[in-house]
Write an enzyme that holds these catalytic residues in place. Structure first.
Site, PDB file in Angstrom:
ATOM      1  CB  CYS A 194      16.748  50.236 -16.240  1.00 26.77           C
ATOM      2  SG  CYS A 194      18.511  51.101 -16.303  1.00 26.77           S
ATOM      3  CB  CYS A 196      21.239  49.948 -19.697  1.00 23.56           C
ATOM      4  SG  CYS A 196      21.620  50.263 -17.903  1.00 23.56           S
ATOM      5  CB  SER A 197      18.238  46.003 -19.044  1.00 26.61           C
ATOM      6  OG  SER A 197      19.857  45.630 -19.108  1.00 26.61           O
ATOM      7  CB  CYS A 198      19.642  48.705 -13.608  1.00 28.05           C
ATOM      8  SG  CYS A 198      21.041  49.682 -14.299  1.00 28.05           S
TER       9      CYS A 198
HETATM   10 FE    FE Z   1      20.225  49.907 -16.312  1.00 27.39          FE
END
Ligand code: FE
Length: 201
Positions: A109, A112-114
């Protein structure tokens, strides 16, 4: 007069104060309820979130060709068959991408950090790191080599960028000489990093 004025002035103030306190207490009560419900939902969600879930999905796909087809066509529905409905406030689409002899997939991602938490458990810190997020897109081969996975020069690498709406999971290739293994034994071979695409099996 000043006292009267003060008193008469205090009455509406007091009424407003009472109203404000009433509203505050209602909000607080609602906040407490919402907070407890949220905590419960988060606890339940995290308790049910593990890379074992993703591993079970993979083992089923390896042993059931019809499920594999459904999984690749509509990951969200296929994993729901195994009891892994998408969590979270927003509905998320799961897309499962399959490694083959000539293609390898890796998930990131960049924003961000999906991450498909239900199927993979809480994401590792490196997944959230700026270094991984920026570099795996530009130089996936070098990043994968740092993970200890040297991708054959003839193998094409596809990097999938997650979003709030779409999460990805890799369907790794089934290791050779595993024909005799049960579905549970196959699931035990699957690692979290293989589901992200930073390892092979
Ligand atoms: Fe994300």
């Amino acid at each position: 007069m000043a006292g009267t004025s003060g008193t008469s002035g205090a009455h509406p103030d007091a009424a407003i104060s009472r109203q404000v306190r009433h509203v505050e207490s209602l909000l607080e009560k609602r906040g407490i309820v919402a907070g407890a419900v949220l905590d419960e939902a988060l606890d339940a969600f995290l308790a049910g979130s593990s890379p074992l879930n993703g591993a079970r999905v993979v083992a089923r796909a390896w042993t059931d060709p019809a499920f594999r087809e459904r999984l690749l066509a509509d990951g969200t529905s296929a994993v729901a068959e195994l009891g892994y409905a998408a969590g979270g406030v927003q509905p998320q689409r799961l897309r499962v991408v399959e490694n083959t002899a000539h293609t390898h997939n890796v998930v990131v991602c960049t924003l961000c950090s999906c991450y498909p938490v239900r199927l993979l458990g809480p994401s590792p810190s490196w997944y959230k790191s700026e270094a991984y997020r920026s570099r795996v897109v530009r130089e996936p081969r070098a990043v994968l080599a740092e993970f200890g996975y040297v991708v054959a020069s003839g193998t094409e690498i596809t990097v999938w960028d997650s979003s709030a709406e779409t999460r990805y999971m890799v369907l790794p290739r089934r290791p050779a000489a595993t024909e005799a293994l049960s579905e549970a034994e196959l699931a035990a071979l699957v690692t979290r990093n293989a589901l992200i695409g930073t390892a092979e099996l």
